[in-house]
Motif scaffolding. Structure first.
Motif, PDB file in Angstrom:
ATOM      1  N   SER A   1       9.731   2.652  -0.220  1.00 56.55           N
ATOM      2  CA  SER A   1       8.290   2.667   0.089  1.00 56.55           C
ATOM      3  C   SER A   1       7.733   1.250   0.246  1.00 56.55           C
ATOM      4  O   SER A   1       6.782   1.033   0.995  1.00 56.55           O
ATOM      5  CB  SER A   1       7.528   3.419  -1.004  1.00 56.55           C
ATOM      6  N   LEU A   2       8.353   0.287  -0.448  1.00 58.86           N
ATOM      7  CA  LEU A   2       7.903  -1.115  -0.308  1.00 58.86           C
ATOM      8  C   LEU A   2       8.149  -1.634   1.117  1.00 58.86           C
ATOM      9  O   LEU A   2       7.529  -2.597   1.555  1.00 58.86           O
ATOM     10  CB  LEU A   2       8.647  -2.004  -1.312  1.00 58.86           C
ATOM     11  N   TYR A   3       9.080  -0.962   1.827  1.00 59.91           N
ATOM     12  CA  TYR A   3       9.361  -1.356   3.215  1.00 59.91           C
ATOM     13  C   TYR A   3       8.864  -0.286   4.186  1.00 59.91           C
ATOM     14  O   TYR A   3       9.365  -0.159   5.302  1.00 59.91           O
ATOM     15  CB  TYR A   3      10.862  -1.632   3.381  1.00 59.91           C
ATOM     16  N   GLY A   4       7.891   0.486   3.727  1.00 55.54           N
ATOM     17  CA  GLY A   4       7.236   1.470   4.579  1.00 55.54           C
ATOM     18  C   GLY A   4       8.111   2.651   4.949  1.00 55.54           C
ATOM     19  O   GLY A   4       7.836   3.332   5.941  1.00 55.54           O
ATOM     20  N   GLN A   5       9.175   2.901   4.183  1.00 52.88           N
ATOM     21  CA  GLN A   5      10.072   4.015   4.502  1.00 52.88           C
ATOM     22  C   GLN A   5       9.987   5.098   3.428  1.00 52.88           C
ATOM     23  O   GLN A   5       9.685   4.811   2.264  1.00 52.88           O
ATOM     24  CB  GLN A   5      11.522   3.522   4.598  1.00 52.88           C
TER      25      GLN A   5
ATOM     26  N   ILE B   1       0.841  -1.207   0.000  1.00 48.32           N
ATOM     27  CA  ILE B   1       0.000   0.000   0.000  1.00 48.32           C
ATOM     28  C   ILE B   1       0.877   1.258   0.000  1.00 48.32           C
ATOM     29  O   ILE B   1       0.623   2.192  -0.765  1.00 48.32           O
ATOM     30  CB  ILE B   1      -0.959  -0.008   1.214  1.00 48.32           C
ATOM     31  N   THR B   2       1.924   1.247   0.834  1.00 55.32           N
ATOM     32  CA  THR B   2       2.769   2.446   0.895  1.00 55.32           C
ATOM     33  C   THR B   2       3.543   2.654  -0.414  1.00 55.32           C
ATOM     34  O   THR B   2       3.943   3.775  -0.722  1.00 55.32           O
ATOM     35  CB  THR B   2       3.766   2.360   2.082  1.00 55.32           C
ATOM     36  N   ALA B   3       3.709   1.574  -1.168  1.00 56.96           N
ATOM     37  CA  ALA B   3       4.437   1.706  -2.443  1.00 56.96           C
ATOM     38  C   ALA B   3       3.566   2.303  -3.543  1.00 56.96           C
ATOM     39  O   ALA B   3       4.092   2.802  -4.546  1.00 56.96           O
ATOM     40  CB  ALA B   3       4.953   0.340  -2.890  1.00 56.96           C
ATOM     41  N   LEU B   4       2.259   2.271  -3.337  1.00 53.66           N
ATOM     42  CA  LEU B   4       1.341   2.713  -4.395  1.00 53.66           C
ATOM     43  C   LEU B   4       1.612   4.152  -4.870  1.00 53.66           C
ATOM     44  O   LEU B   4       1.786   4.370  -6.082  1.00 53.66           O
ATOM     45  CB  LEU B   4      -0.116   2.546  -3.932  1.00 53.66           C
TER      46      LEU B   4
END
Lengths: 245, 318
Positions: free
Chosen positions: B277-281, B197-200
């Motif tokens: 972003s795939l790791y929420g960063q 979701i964060t990678a979107l």
């Protein structure tokens, strides 16, 4: 006036495609734009449809200058181009829906309008057919339906019957004339086919980027002392005419 | 001339008007006041035009729908967009796993497999190919004449191009998530669930960046045949001279100038943005550079767009 063109000029490099062109079109009139290939018809259409920017002169549509009121002008304009512009892999309905969306029309409204226009053109049963499967005449009809979808006041047709058989050409020509008479649509019909012009049609004769004549077809014959439009056309666009300044 | 259209019973309009103004008019056809323009020659009624923001919305919906329909009709395009990164992930990565050691670098907190390292880069690879495909489709539309239909819209051309950009971006996302699902199945690539979701937004921004570059290129490609040049001079250098396949420190070890070249490549920053972003960063530097270059290329594409070329089917002599 539906369209006012004033001192319009356009050059491709050093070559003048249109020079000092001026004319006016009455609302609800059928007007033939006649000229040989390379006369400047497509350039004029490009300028009327904002695909080309005027380098000189002005165009107004119902009093609106095309430069300053581009959006409002485009909303009143329906265009059928010489080259087919339908997406062949989409259905008739999808092509029309796309055009409707580009015009900013709500989907439901577009659905109603496309059915109405296609029914009028006897294509109501081809709504979900791929354009690729339609013949040339039917594709042209779809393009006319598309041009009328947003209910324009002016319809521009740039050699819309090129490549069609005589019967289909005549049918399309007649249909567009009826739109003029019954709906009050202003039509500018560009062609180089003289048989598409009736005796009482207003003819704007374009040659080498200049307006050579602006008269009814019958009036042109009278003024050139010829017995038909073919001869009048030849006289006005022939080699001896080209020699004149 | 004899007519054969609209002369059969039922198609001839009654009451003297064939015009759907009267034939099909209903309350929904009444224009609202904001769609009236007063001129010297009277009032212009822009009937049926849905003034205001909704018109822009309908326009975007139409462009998105068209791009989607064209996409679903080209199944081979969808398959190849998946097969290409999968080959890299399965074949290329397997071979290089042994040769390349990946140190612990952000956003990773432990040693990772090479497959895990290149997966974000391959997501961006899909977006890269799609972005360039969009330039191809713009040139194709121009040559086929369908660009004129787009330009007949009364809405601003900058909006039309922006819609096209966003539509291409959204469709690309479908392919990226399909790839991520396959990557999870095939090589057990499993970032945190929230990472999807964060990678979107990062993926969408990257899609916009690469679409904008594609759009910018399409204004300079005169013929469809020139697309091979885009492959050789844009796609391959952008992909290989980036951190998609190798970490930047590895590049620096190999060559200092190659490292700086990688840093100058906006694709590198897009890859890093997606990777984090795939790791929420959030990689703020990567976000700033990606957003900045997206804006720059979108502006260049819009300003460089030449409707005259569209009118001439790509052949402008001026």
């Amino acid at each position: 006036m539906a369209i006012v063109v004033e001192n319009l000029g356009f050059n491709y490099g050093a070559r003048a495609a249109l020079s000092d062109l001026s004319f006016e079109l009455q609302p609800g009139s059928f007007n033939a734009l006649l000229g040989p290939n390379g006369a400047g018809k497509s350039t004029l259409f490009g300028l009327l449809t904002r695909l080309l920017a005027p380098q000189q002169g002005d165009i107004r549509l119902f009093g609106l200058p095309i430069r300053q009121h581009a959006g409002a002008v485009m909303r009143r304009l329906g265009v059928v181009f010489q080259q087919g512009t339908l997406d062949l892999d989409l259905s008739v309905a999808q092509n029309l829906a796309y055009h409707g969306a580009l015009q900013g029309l709500p989907r439901q409204h577009v659905q109603t309008r496309m059915r109405a226009e296609l029914d009028r053109l006897e294509l109501g049963d081809r709504l979900h057919e791929r354009v690729r499967n339609l013949n040339g005449g039917h594709r042209r009809r779809v393009e006319i339906a598309r041009a009328l979808l947003h209910r324009p006041s002016v319809l521009l047709l740039d050699e819309a019957t090129v490549g069609l058989d005589t019967q289909t050409r005549a049918a399309l020509n007649d249909y567009v004339r009826r739109l003029c008479q019954e709906d009050g649509l202003t039509v500018l019909w560009a062609t180089h086919l003289i048989e598409e012009i009736d005796a009482d049609d207003r003819v704007l004769l374009l040659h080498q980027g200049k307006l050579r004549a602006d008269n009814s077809a019958a009036g042109l014959c009278r003024s050139t002392r010829t017995i038909n439009l073919t001869q009048a056309f030849a006289k006005l666009t022939g080699p001896q005419q080209e020699m004149q300044p | 001339m004899n007519s054969t259209i609209g002369t059969t019973p039922g198609t001839v309009p009654v009451s003297g008007s064939a015009r759907p103004h009267s034939a099909t008019d209903s309350s929904q056809d009444k224009p609202n006041d904001s769609s009236l323009i007063h001129t010297d020659s009277g009032t212009i009624i822009t009937a049926g035009f849905c003034a205001g923001l909704s018109a822009y919305g309908h326009c975007f919906g139409g462009i998105l729908m068209r791009e989607y329909l064209r996409f679903v009709q080209q199944r081979s395009r969808f398959l190849s967009s998946l097969v290409r990164p999968l080959l890299w992930l399965v074949v290329f990565a397997s071979g290089f796993r042994a040769a390349l050691g990946v140190a612990i670098i952000p956003p990773y907190e432990t040693y990772i497999t090479y497959e895990t390292y290149i997966a974000p880069g391959l997501c961006c690879m899909i977006l890269l190919f799609n972005g360039m495909q969009s330039s191809l489709s713009m040139v194709y539309d121009r040559e086929m004449g369908s660009m004129r239909v787009l330009l007949m819209s009364p809405l601003p051309r900058s909006w039309l191009l922006l819609c096209k950009l966003m539509a291409i971006g959204l469709i690309s996302l479908t392919q990226v998530y399909a790839f991520l699902a396959l990557a999870w199945l095939v090589v057990d690539f499993d970032p945190p669930l929230m990472g999807y979701i964060t990678a979107l937004p990062a993926l969408f921004l990257t899609a916009l960046l690469l679409g904008a570059i594609g759009l910018f290129l399409s204004t300079h490609i005169r013929q469809l045949e020139n697309f091979a040049g885009v492959m050789n001079f844009v796609i391959f250098p952008m992909f290989f001279i980036s951190s998609a396949l190798y970490p930047l420190w590895k590049m620096r070890e190999a060559s200092e100038w190659l490292y700086w070249l990688c840093l100058a490549n906006p694709f590198t920053h897009a890859v890093e943005l997606v990777r984090h972003s795939l790791y929420g960063q959030l990689n703020l530097a990567a976000l700033t550079i990606t957003a900045g270059t997206t804006l720059m290329f979108a502006l260049l594409a819009i300003l460089g767009f030449n409707p005259e070329r569209a009118a001439a089917g790509g052949k402008v002599t001026r």
